[in-house]
Design a protein around this motif. Structure first.
Motif, mmCIF file in Angstrom:
data_model
loop_
_atom_site.group_PDB
_atom_site.id
_atom_site.type_symbol
_atom_site.label_atom_id
_atom_site.label_comp_id
_atom_site.label_asym_id
_atom_site.label_seq_id
_atom_site.Cartn_x
_atom_site.Cartn_y
_atom_site.Cartn_z
ATOM 1 N N PRO A 145 -14.805 -7.285 -4.909
ATOM 2 C CA PRO A 145 -14.419 -6.778 -3.454
ATOM 3 C C PRO A 145 -13.104 -7.113 -2.736
ATOM 4 N N LEU A 146 -12.171 -7.265 -4.091
ATOM 5 C CA LEU A 146 -10.730 -7.573 -3.090
ATOM 6 C C LEU A 146 -10.674 -5.841 -3.936
ATOM 7 N N ASN A 147 -10.650 -5.930 -5.568
ATOM 8 C CA ASN A 147 -10.100 -4.779 -5.279
ATOM 9 C C ASN A 147 -10.457 -3.332 -4.899
ATOM 10 N N LEU A 148 -11.773 -4.001 -4.391
ATOM 11 C CA LEU A 148 -11.571 -2.336 -3.089
ATOM 12 C C LEU A 148 -11.657 -1.907 -1.307
ATOM 13 N N ILE A 149 -11.186 -3.339 -1.084
ATOM 14 C CA ILE A 149 -10.687 -4.095 -0.058
ATOM 15 C C ILE A 149 -9.053 -3.478 -0.174
ATOM 16 N N GLY A 150 -8.134 -3.243 -1.556
ATOM 17 C CA GLY A 150 -6.986 -3.529 -1.356
ATOM 18 C C GLY A 150 -6.642 -1.784 -1.193
ATOM 19 N N GLU A 151 -7.559 -0.643 -2.291
ATOM 20 C CA GLU A 151 -7.612 0.708 -2.464
ATOM 21 C C GLU A 151 -8.194 0.972 -0.780
ATOM 22 N N LEU A 152 -8.698 0.462 0.034
ATOM 23 C CA LEU A 152 -9.070 1.363 1.482
ATOM 24 C C LEU A 152 -8.360 0.888 2.265
ATOM 25 N N ALA A 153 -7.423 -0.424 1.841
ATOM 26 C CA ALA A 153 -5.727 -1.086 2.317
ATOM 27 C C ALA A 153 -4.993 0.694 3.119
ATOM 28 N N ASN A 154 -4.679 0.889 1.414
ATOM 29 C CA ASN A 154 -3.602 1.645 1.416
ATOM 30 C C ASN A 154 -3.629 3.348 3.118
ATOM 31 N N PRO A 155 -5.225 3.720 2.519
ATOM 32 C CA PRO A 155 -4.555 4.981 3.890
ATOM 33 C C PRO A 155 -4.132 4.288 4.828
ATOM 34 N N VAL A 156 -4.948 2.099 5.190
ATOM 35 C CA VAL A 156 -4.569 1.886 6.779
ATOM 36 C C VAL A 156 -3.275 2.352 6.630
ATOM 37 N N SER A 157 -2.428 0.942 6.046
ATOM 38 C CA SER A 157 -1.152 0.817 5.629
ATOM 39 C C SER A 157 -0.020 2.560 6.027
ATOM 40 N N LEU A 158 -0.575 2.855 5.337
ATOM 41 C CA LEU A 158 -0.210 4.494 5.735
ATOM 42 C C LEU A 158 0.302 5.058 6.522
ATOM 43 N N SER A 159 -1.420 4.646 7.344
ATOM 44 C CA SER A 159 -1.420 5.734 8.694
ATOM 45 C C SER A 159 -0.478 4.895 9.809
ATOM 46 N N PHE A 160 -0.959 3.530 9.887
ATOM 47 C CA PHE A 160 -0.545 2.743 10.388
ATOM 48 C C PHE A 160 1.371 2.232 10.632
ATOM 49 N N ARG A 161 1.345 2.064 9.266
ATOM 50 C CA ARG A 161 3.112 2.196 9.224
ATOM 51 C C ARG A 161 4.084 3.316 10.304
ATOM 52 N N LEU A 162 3.351 4.772 9.450
ATOM 53 C CA LEU A 162 4.333 5.869 10.360
ATOM 54 C C LEU A 162 4.055 6.011 12.327
ATOM 55 N N PHE A 163 2.806 5.783 12.046
ATOM 56 C CA PHE A 163 2.154 5.531 13.735
ATOM 57 C C PHE A 163 2.877 4.499 14.492
ATOM 58 N N GLY A 164 3.169 3.268 13.703
ATOM 59 C CA GLY A 164 3.877 2.204 14.998
ATOM 60 C C GLY A 164 4.852 2.462 14.592
ATOM 61 N N ASN A 165 5.863 2.885 14.017
ATOM 62 C CA ASN A 165 7.252 3.149 14.028
ATOM 63 C C ASN A 165 7.438 4.573 14.776
ATOM 64 N N ILE A 166 6.854 5.808 15.210
ATOM 65 C CA ILE A 166 7.110 6.831 15.811
ATOM 66 C C ILE A 166 6.498 6.708 17.651
ATOM 67 N N ALA A 167 5.496 5.605 17.532
ATOM 68 C CA ALA A 167 4.554 5.865 18.885
ATOM 69 C C ALA A 167 5.784 3.900 19.762
ATOM 70 N N MET A 222 7.266 9.494 -0.292
ATOM 71 C CA MET A 222 7.287 8.174 -1.449
ATOM 72 C C MET A 222 6.198 7.416 -1.837
ATOM 73 N N LEU A 223 5.295 7.021 -1.008
ATOM 74 C CA LEU A 223 4.531 6.166 -0.992
ATOM 75 C C LEU A 223 3.261 6.935 -1.130
ATOM 76 N N THR A 224 2.706 8.002 -1.104
ATOM 77 C CA THR A 224 1.776 9.274 -1.371
ATOM 78 C C THR A 224 2.351 9.196 -2.962
ATOM 79 N N MET A 225 3.845 9.542 -3.697
ATOM 80 C CA MET A 225 3.649 9.706 -4.836
ATOM 81 C C MET A 225 3.727 8.554 -6.075
ATOM 82 N N VAL A 226 3.748 7.325 -5.319
ATOM 83 C CA VAL A 226 3.844 6.536 -5.861
ATOM 84 C C VAL A 226 2.165 5.884 -6.249
#
Length: 228
Positions: A142-164, A218-222
């Motif tokens: 369950p933790l591995n699945l949550i961690g994997e699903l958290a990646n697109p959430v963190s990616l999207s909100f990081r960029l959105f939050g900074n620009i908005a 860079m995070l996409t590549m990593v």
């Protein structure tokens, strides 16, 4: 801060500022790619030199981060960086940044998520891919699945939050300076709006815009490289 406005309709479907500006950015990139590669010479001119320098930089970045065997990702990585960089910088032209819309950043984060899963399946095989979610202990699935699903959430909100966030701060500053000019000082025009916000615009639109485009790329590549 209000959401993106509807600019026009196509077949009853509203086309927002986000989509319109994204189309303009795509047109700029397509035109640049066409003009920059239309007539390649053995002795390159200034434009060809710039294009070759840009391409070499992207290939070098992908090779250093993902390895030589993943150089096939370079066209996507280069396009992703240029797209986000221009999307973040259009605020300098008075346009609403597409990346200030969560729909844009989430969509591109989901593309990255799909690439990560595809890379894992391609390099590990189906068995190895699913086995990875059971490591180091099956109880951690369950933790591995949550961690994997958290990646697109963190990616999207990081960029959105900074620009908005930059747009919100700049808008509040403009409103405050207008109040100081007309309400507090009593000037007929909001003269304090001239010049002062430009410093913040340079930071939020230029420095932060380029930096956030680089971080997302860079995070996409990593993430893709770690999926192997």
């Amino acid at each position: 801060m209000n959401g993106p406005k509807i600019m026009f309709h196509i077949g009853g479907i509203g086309i927002s500022e986000t989509i319109t500006t994204t189309w303009l950015i795509m047109l700029v990139l397509i035109t640049f790619a066409y003009v920059g590669t239309r007539k390649l010479e053995k002795v390159p001119g200034k434009l060809q030199n710039f294009v070759e320098l840009l391409v070499d930089a992207f290939y070098g970045m992908v090779e250093q981060t993902m390895g030589k065997h993943n150089l096939g990702y370079t066209p996507y990585i280069g396009t992703l960086f240029l797209l986000f960089m221009l999307a973040n910088l259009v605020g300098l032209l008075g346009l609403r940044a597409p990346t200030a819309d969560l729909n844009t950043t989430l969509a591109m984060a989901l593309v990255t998520f799909v690439l990560v899963q595809a890379q894992g399946l391609r390099t590990k095989g189906v068995g190895g891919y699913f086995k990875g979610y059971l490591e180091p202990l099956p109880a951690l699935l369950p933790l591995n699945l949550i961690g994997e699903l958290a990646n697109p959430v963190s990616l999207s909100f990081r960029l959105f939050g900074n620009i908005a966030g930059g747009m919100v701060i700049t808008s509040l500053l403009y409103g405050f300076l207008a109040w100081v000019s007309t309400g507090l000082v009593g000037l007929p025009i909001p003269i304090f709006q001239v010049g002062i916000p430009a410093v913040l615009s340079i930071y939020f639109d230029l420095f932060t815009g380029v930096l956030q485009a680089f971080i997302f790329t860079m995070l996409t590549m990593v993430f893709v490289a770690m999926a192997e």
